[in-house]
Design a protein around this motif. Structure first.
Motif: not given
Lengths: 118, 118
Positions: A1, A5-6, A8-9, A12-13, A79, A82, A85
């Motif tokens: 996970m 992180n980067r 996913l940022d 989602f943004q 996708l 995300a 997660w």
């Protein structure tokens, strides 16, 4: 996970905008040119291209030149990540909805209050 | 889908930050006070409270006063809706990964190129 992180940022943004989500929906049905993507939104091409750049930076969309037009296509991996997660918390929300159902079944005339902690 | 657009904007925006995602993860394990949430991030309480406000505006976190502390808890519904939005495209990404697998099986020594449109 953690190692995503980067990513996913950015994912989602990119998804935090209804026009960009509509572009994702359109591209899930097949590749499209920028002008095809712009049509349903009645937006200028530069406005759509700005949204496409956000989607591209997030790795959600790739573009390639085909003659004089640019074809856009949706990339699956961000996708999927995300969704993975959020889906980690499926057990949490299923438990919360079950608790609420039980509470409402036991207290049919009361307003639901803060459910008990697990 | 459309009627949740504003909610999805706020949910995805709230999730586009690693500290806020870590808060979501922590609260999925149970309710916590603001200082309990701040501890693992070595952040000031005001910094954590700023993230909590973003999560609250998105409906992902609710707070209640218990004596002199505030307890935070995760709300299930926005997570479920965000997951449902992305999961609509599961068929898309599964098809795309299958196409890539087939391509790589047929062309084991080549670099993967742009997969064919559906």
């Amino acid at each position: 996970m953690v190692k995503y992180n980067r990513g996913l940022d950015a994912t989602f943004q990119a998804l935090a905008d209804p026009t960009r989500r509509a572009i994702v929906s359109a591209l899930a049905r097949g590749q499209a040119s920028v002008s095809q993507l712009a049509r349903p939104h009645r937006m200028s091409l530069p406005a759509v291209m700005k949204h496409l750049r956000v989607l591209e930076r997030a790795g959600l969309v790739t573009q390639r030149k085909l003659g004089r037009t640019r074809r856009c296509r949706l990339a699956a991996r961000p996708l999927k990540r995300a969704e993975a997660w959020i889906a980690q918390y499926r057990a949490f929300w299923e438990t919360q909805f079950d608790s609420l159902d039980r509470y409402l079944a036991q207290n049919p005339k009361e307003e639901p209050k803060w459910p008990k902690s697990k």
